[in-house]
Design an enzyme around this catalytic site. Structure first.
Site, short mmCIF file in Angstrom:
data_model
loop_
_atom_site.label_atom_id
_atom_site.label_comp_id
_atom_site.label_asym_id
_atom_site.label_seq_id
_atom_site.Cartn_x
_atom_site.Cartn_y
_atom_site.Cartn_z
CD GLU A 7 130.00 57.09 -7.41
OE1 GLU A 7 129.58 57.22 -6.52
OE2 GLU A 7 129.70 57.75 -8.67
CD GLU A 8 127.43 58.21 -11.33
OE1 GLU A 8 126.54 57.55 -10.78
OE2 GLU A 8 127.62 59.38 -11.28
CG HIS A 31 122.11 60.79 -10.50
ND1 HIS A 31 122.24 59.54 -10.34
CD2 HIS A 31 123.46 61.02 -10.41
CE1 HIS A 31 123.50 59.11 -9.95
NE2 HIS A 31 124.12 60.06 -10.13
#
Length: 370
Positions: free
Chosen positions: A223-224, A324
């Site tokens: 996903e990142e 993040h």
């Protein structure tokens, strides 16, 4: 339907176990193994894609229209870009995160057949040497380097260790679980989401709850970097809820407590009917919920829609401070989110025509405009 009893200790134990396993995008195998072992322990059947995305299934009272709950286990990280003349490593990020939050991080370099420890440092790391320049140097990935904890003071010495361009670098999470419910760590995005999903599944198994329709638990591994759920969906899935972090910051309505329902991200609004249903279920079961809109955010849902999946999507999040970066969440948001997932899995199907990919107008939904 009674309110689910989420096992908070189980949830934090699963989160702690996942945080202890490095899993930057591209290096997720061992985290996948950990989740598979837990699914086996719970007695939940599952399949793996070639690269390791997980598709677990809880059989429902009916097979269609199936539902999916998705979370990603891959995290931010880095790769070796270049071995420098001073023996240190130039790196590039895996995923989108600022080098500001890399400075000072402890890290592991996974070389061929071995691993090394090191620290990500700004190029000018000593005030005794560079004086005020340590405060004026730019913030950029070109301004940091990885110092290896070995006798590697030139390029030849580092190459002799077996370190090569492209090697994966995992960033230490440094987790803290506080007695007041706060959890501080890197990579809470989205290992906290995976742990929450597992806690919801554990609750359903323990309490003997049968989903209204077949319900898939999907764990994605990229996903990142934008891949998300596109590779692991099945055609019968008509609605998918993504579980991820919701940013608490000035100008946002997210909270570290309760559930945050995202109404839109940078790819556009989530499904009106599904989002409305989740908000109603939260109210009916006294689960605290707030809504938010994210301007600079995409999730597993985006990749599924972009790949052509004709499904309803929604995004349920746990509030996270400094996403993040130096992340912090609260256990309350995770347990509330797990409760809502269990309630949703047991809720009635309201749009019967969703069981067929194409059909006539009969039963099509309405949205009030008068």
């Amino acid at each position: 339907m009674s309110k689910p009893a989420i096992d908070a200790t189980y949830l934090t134990d699963r989160l702690s176990a996942l945080l202890s396993i490095p899993s930057p995008t591209g290096y997720t195998d061992e985290a996948v193994w950990e989740i598979c072992r837990e699914l086996q322990r719970l007695g939940i059947s599952f399949d793996l894609t070639r690269r390791g995305a997980i598709r677990a299934k809880l059989a429902g009272k009916a097979s269609k229209p199936a539902r999916a709950l998705v979370a990603h286990v891959d995290t931010l990280g880095a790769q070796v870009k270049r071995i420098k003349d001073n023996g240190r490593l130039e790196v590039v990020p895996i995923g989108h995160w600022s080098s500001r939050f890399a400075e000072g991080a402890r890290a592991t370099i996974f070389a061929e057949g071995q691993r090394f420890r090191g620290t990500l440092l700004p190029l000018k790391a000593s005030g005794h040497t560079f004086n005020e320049e340590v405060d004026t140097q730019p913030v950029a990935w070109s301004q940091v380097e990885l110092r290896i904890d070995e006798r590697a003071y030139d390029r030849a010495a580092t190459e002799a260790l077996g370190i090569e361009v492209g090697d994966i670098i995992a960033i230490d999470p440094q987790p803290e679980f506080l007695d007041n419910g706060y959890i501080v760590s890197r990579h809470l995005d989205n290992k906290a989401g995976v742990a929450t999903l597992l806690a919801a599944l554990e609750c359903m198994v323990r309490e003997g709850r049968v989903p209204e329709v077949d319900t898939y638990a999907l764990i994605t591994i990229a996903e990142e970097v934008g891949v998300g759920a596109s590779s692991v969906l099945v055609p019968d899935v008509a609605a998918m809820i993504t579980i991820d972090n919701g940013t608490t910051a000035p100008g946002q309505n997210s909270s570290e407590f309760g559930v945050t329902l995202a109404m839109a991200d940078q790819t556009g609004p989530f499904d009106w009917h599904l989002s409305r249903k989740l908000a109603r279920l939260a109210r009916e079961h006294d689960i605290p919920l707030q809504k938010d809109v994210f301007r600079y955010y995409r999730s597993d849902s985006a990749s599924a829609l972009e790949s052509g999946a004709d499904i309803r999507t929604a995004l349920l999040t746990f509030g996270i401070d400094a996403s993040h970066g130096y992340e912090r969440i609260h256990l309350n948001a995770l347990t509330c989110l797990a409760e809502l997932l269990v309630v949703y899995a047991g809720s009635e199907v309201e749009i019967e025509r969703d069981s067929r990919p194409l059909t006539g107008v009969s039963g099509f939904t309405h949205q009030p405009i008068d």
